[in-house]
Write an enzyme that holds these catalytic residues in place. Structure first.
Site: not given
Ligand code: ADP
Ligand code: ZN
Length: 191
Positions: A16, A89, A91, A120, A148, A183
């Site tokens: 996600p 990206e 997708q 989503f 959570c 989740c």
């Molecule tokens: P993606 O490409 O999967 O969207 P990114 O690599 O851009 O993810 O970003 C990951 C980073 O986002 C994590 O290392 C953390 O610093 C930050 N982050 C912000 N919100 C969350 C979350 N809910 N869960 C995990 N990491 C998060």
């Molecule tokens: Zn949850």
């Protein structure tokens, strides 16, 4: 992990939003560069999240990437000496990205693609599921559920702070739209 050295292959990193897909893609591409391999990265033109010429993770890590509007454009940039191709990206591309990835891997190139596996609504997103099927290696990452704190494998869409409805339009003029990692239990889709 054990990986081929003399053959091309496809790796996919899914999960996600906020699960660290871009971070992981950047990490793998940077390591390939340290190994003095010729690396080129791509991203869809529509993703202008932070920067036009880079893949940028939410934590600010970056690597240079060429914005393209169709999968076939990749061929124009992949010269004979390219050993590793990164695609972020994934997708947002059409299904022909799968054929491009297969072709490159058949030519001996290591292809690393990162992207959302679900939209989503929790449904398979664009070409990603097909890419998983043909890839040698797949890593499914989890984010942290904003509600959570459990591992999150879905992306929650919020419109003006409320869970989006199943058939809300993709573009909403005048509304504030945001996304959260959630989740299975905390992910909400109103009908
Ligand atoms: P993606 O490409 O999967 O969207 P990114 O690599 O851009 O993810 O970003 C990951 C980073 O986002 C994590 O290392 C953390 O610093 C930050 N982050 C912000 N919100 C969350 C979350 N809910 N869960 C995990 N990491 C998060
Ligand atoms: Zn949850």
């Amino acid at each position: 992990m054990y990986r081929p050295i003399h053959h091309g292959y496809i790796e996919v990193v899914i999960g996600p939003m906020y699960s660290g897909k871009s971070e992981e893609l950047i990490r793998r591409l940077k390591r390939a560069k340290i190994a003095k391999q010729n690396v080129v990265a791509f991203k869809p033109q529509i993703d202008n999240r932070y920067s036009n010429e880079d893949v940028v993770s939410h934590s600010g890590n970056t690597i240079n990437a060429i914005p393209i509007s169709s999968a076939k454009e990749i061929y124009e940039h992949v010269k004979d000496n390219v050993q590793v191709v990164g695609i972020d990206e994934v997708q947002f591309f059409e299904d022909d990205i799968v054929d491009v990835a297969i072709n490159l891997a058949d030519q001996g190139i290591r292809v690393i693609a990162a992207g959302l596996d679900m939209d989503f609504k929790g449904e398979p997103f664009g070409p990603t599921p097909k890419l998983l099927a043909v890839a040698e290696f797949v890593d499914k990452l989890q984010a942290v559920c904003i509600v959570c704190g459990e591992p999150a494998h879905r992306t929650q869409r919020l419109i003006n702070g409320e869970p989006a409805r199943y058939d809300d339009p993709i573009i909403l003029v005048g509304a504030t739209e945001s996304y959260e990692a959630r989740c299975r239990k905390c992910h909400v889709i109103d009908n």
